[in-house]
Design an enzyme around this catalytic site. Structure first.
Site, mmCIF file in Angstrom:
data_model
loop_
_atom_site.group_PDB
_atom_site.id
_atom_site.type_symbol
_atom_site.label_atom_id
_atom_site.label_comp_id
_atom_site.label_asym_id
_atom_site.label_seq_id
_atom_site.Cartn_x
_atom_site.Cartn_y
_atom_site.Cartn_z
ATOM 1 N N GLU A 45 45.735 41.032 35.364
ATOM 2 C CA GLU A 45 45.614 40.136 36.522
ATOM 3 C C GLU A 45 46.876 40.093 37.367
ATOM 4 O OE1 GLU A 45 44.451 39.330 33.546
ATOM 5 O OE2 GLU A 45 42.327 38.847 33.818
ATOM 6 N N HIS A 98 39.066 28.877 28.715
ATOM 7 C CA HIS A 98 38.188 29.467 29.724
ATOM 8 C C HIS A 98 37.520 28.418 30.604
ATOM 9 C CE1 HIS A 98 38.826 32.919 27.222
ATOM 10 N NE2 HIS A 98 38.035 33.695 27.929
#
Lengths: 361, 325
Positions: free
Chosen positions: B60, B129
């Site tokens: 990322e 998450h």
């Protein structure tokens, strides 16, 4: 397969006789000399201002490393871009930013290159294809990849040169980026300016493998090493790296061994404790990039002692003038705190934007 | 008007913008050949190919930073975070570089990127998450953030985000991806900074964003039926810029405010909105501002407890009743 670029074993090769350096006209050689001297005099003058308490913040001096930025910038073609970390004064002056705007930025003045909003670590000149000046170690490395990605996306032949330090190689973002640029064939040249110390930690104490460029092999990236005190060697090696990136549309990793005379920043009062005075003096005596260039240019009759002195004096005056300019310049008005935050707000001439952008009571 | 899913609406926005501007491209994990982890980009790689729809490694920081660098030269990348939670491993890139490069250069550059992906809990996947970082984004001047609550808004806001010359985060929601709404076939965009009154009312203003707006709308119906309370529901849509006017207008009408969001309460978006209301509508309030947020702990895994932890109809109704008591 990635490998260290094969170079002739004879280290005695005189790089000033290599093809790229033979192309240098007398004027261009003088210009290179002016650049390295200019960087040195600018930074010495900024240090003086810092010690007088006239400028604050961090001041990461490039003194000792000048041949790297000057040499590589001299190779930039019209579609090449550069980006670096926080030790950015040398790169900025090399691309042609002037001492006034750079000095004024250190003073936090409105006439600074970033209107006093960036400071020493954050110089930018997009019109000169210089994209900063970035404060976080290795934070600029994926941005450098992005500049090169854009060239490839637009089918433009060129490359991005992304400078980083020997400390930055141990950041995850750099390793992620090395993988990405190799995987996608991105024309970026990563130049590790290895000055031996990541802040106060020597290379031996921070990197398990001391050949930093060799890490390229793990990612399938071709690599090479180079000495950074001789601008002709820098130009020779960097030219090979940049040509490779442009022609093959692939990344390259070049480690340049250099040295900084000053601390990590001016606030680093320990820099004679984590290394010896002798180490610093020996480098200055034997490998100072400016002295070396002066000697070579006098030997090939590009310069005379008198002309070298004249250039030195000229750059001192330029740095003094920049200091005066900075001191006499105004600070930005308070209204400037909330400009240049959003493009859309700055360009909302017709006052059509909806909603609140700033939350000040 | 066709009924389409939230997922399809986003895909239409991406596809139309790719068609409109050759510099728009999509980067992210599994966005191309796998068709998207949540199938938002399904079919786009087949249609547009490798140049426009780009699979990235699980990096990322690298692909976010690469998008930022590319945007400096005129590319307009849309990067997908498989979960907005994963933006945390790219924190320096997104929250230093995307947000501050323009400022630190004194306005010499801008960063036209879109960061999109689901930012929600309620999916039984535990704390790592389930982040809803619109408050973090809004805390970084230079960034913009929108939270579409339905398919119509998702499409219109996504198109505006892609055309915006500043970095915009689009916070999606996995629990909405399969839900359907009416979306017109003709082209439209929704401006950032404009809230949407989902239901008009006179007794209390429920101010909310994202999926919570849909839950609040259901709660408002129950409040009307079972408690004869006429609630107004304001869906912020855009967090930064923020439509302060709509908030204040509503509170001045109902004199009661209940703020609903999935954020954790401390420094959540609604902390700012609560401040706004007390500061600019103090004399109009008949009761303290009430808040319904995620219960203040890391997201719990256990499904029935997580459903209780994030705002639900029951908790919203309880809060409204307390506010009006």
């Amino acid at each position: 397969m990635a490998s260290k670029v094969a170079t002739k074993k004879s280290r005695k090769k005189t790089f000033e006789k290599s093809e790229i350096n033979l192309k240098l006209s007398k004027e261009k050689k003088i210009a290179l000399f002016k650049t390295v001297v200019g960087i040195r005099r600018f930074e010495e003058r900024s240090l003086q201002a810092y010690n007088q308490g006239k400028i604050g913040g961090f001041l990461h001096l490039y003194i000792g490393q000048e041949a790297v930025a000057a040499g590589i910038v001299s190779l930039m073609e019209e579609n090449d871009h550069i980006i670096t970390a926080y030790r950015d004064h040398g790169h900025a002056l090399a691309v042609g930013m002037n001492m006034n705007e750079c000095m004024a930025e250190l003073y936090g003045k409105y006439t600074g290159c970033s209107k006093g909003k960036g400071g020493s670590m954050h110089y930018f000149a997009p019109d000169k294809r210089f994209w900063g000046g970035h404060g976080i170690v290795a934070g600029q490395t994926p941005l450098g990849a992005g500049l090169a990605f854009a060239l490839k996306y637009k089918n433009i032949k060129g490359c991005a040169v992304c400078f980083l330090g020997d400390g930055a190689v141990n950041q995850g973002s750099f390793m992620e980026t090395l993988n990405l640029v190799s995987l996608w064939g991105i024309p970026v040249v990563f130049v590790i300016e290895n000055n031996g110390y990541s802040m106060g930690t020597s290379l031996k104490r921070s990197s398990a493998e001391e050949s930093l460029a060799k890490r390229g092999e793990a990612f399938g990236v071709n690599w090479d090493t180079c000495e950074g005190h001789d601008i002709f060697e820098v130009r020779h090696k960097a030219n090979e790296a940049m040509s490779y990136a442009r022609d093959k549309v692939k990344p390259f990793l070049l480690e340049i061994r250099t040295y900084r005379y000053r601390g990590h920043s001016v606030a680093d009062a320990n820099h004679e404790k984590y290394r010896t005075k002798e180490e610093i003096e020996t480098y200055k005596k034997n490998k100072d990039p400016i002295n070396l260039l002066r000697k070579k240019l006098i030997a090939d009759k590009t310069l005379t002692e008198a002309l070298a002195k004249e250039i030195d004096q000229e750059k001192k005056v330029e740095a003094d003038t920049a200091t005066k300019f900075a001191e006499e310049s105004p600070y930005p008005p308070k209204t400037e705190i909330i400009t240049d935050v959003y493009w859309s707000v700055d360009n909302d001439e017709k006052k059509q934007l909806k909603g609140t952008y700033f939350f000040n009571d | 008007m066709p009924l389409i899913t939230y997922r399809e609406a986003i895909k239409q926005a991406l596809s139309e913008e790719i068609d409109r501007d050759e510099n728009v491209c999509i980067l992210g994990e599994e966005v191309a050949q796998y068709n998207g982890a949540y199938k938002v980009t399904e079919g786009l790689w087949e249609k547009y190919g490798d140049k426009r729809i780009i699979d990235t490694p699980i990096s990322e920081a690298a692909f976010s930073g690469l998008a930022i660098g590319a945007s400096m030269l005129g590319i307009r990348p849309v990067i997908e975070m498989m979960f907005m939670s994963f933006s945390y491993v790219a924190f320096d890139q997104l929250f230093n570089n995307a947000s501050f490069c323009r400022y630190m250069s004194g306005g010499l550059m801008n960063v036209p990127i879109v960061v999109r992906g689901p930012a929600n809990g309620g999916t039984n996947v535990g704390a790592t998450h389930s982040h809803t970082p619109e408050n973090l984004v809004a805390n970084h001047p230079g960034l913009k953030v929108v939270c579409p609550s339905n398919a119509y808004d998702a499409k219109g806001l996504m198109k505006s985000a892609i055309r915006d010359n500043d970095p915009v985060f689009v916070m999606e929601n996995t629990l909405l991806y399969g839900e359907k709404w009416e979306v017109p076939e003709e082209e439209y965009t929704i401006e950032l900074g404009v809230a949407n009154t989902l239901k008009e009312g006179l007794d209390v203003s429920i101010i909310t964003h994202g999926r919570c707006a849909m839950i609040a709308l259901n709660a408002a119906e129950t409040l009307a039926k079972e408690h004869s309370i006429d609630a107004e529901v304001i869906d912020l849509r855009s967090i930064r810029p923020l439509d302060e006017e709509s908030i204040l207008h509503s509170v001045k009408k109902t004199h009661h405010a209940v703020l609903v969001e999935e954020n954790k309460p401390f420094c959540g978006v609604d902390a700012q909105i609560s401040h706004l209301i007390q500061f600019k509508a103090f004399d109009d309030l008949d009761a303290p501002v009430h808040r319904v947020s995620a219960i203040d702990a890391p997201q719990i895994y256990s499904k029935p407890l997580e459903d209780w932890q994030i705002p639900n109809e029951t908790r919203i109704i309880e809060s409204v009743l307390k506010c009006l008591a």
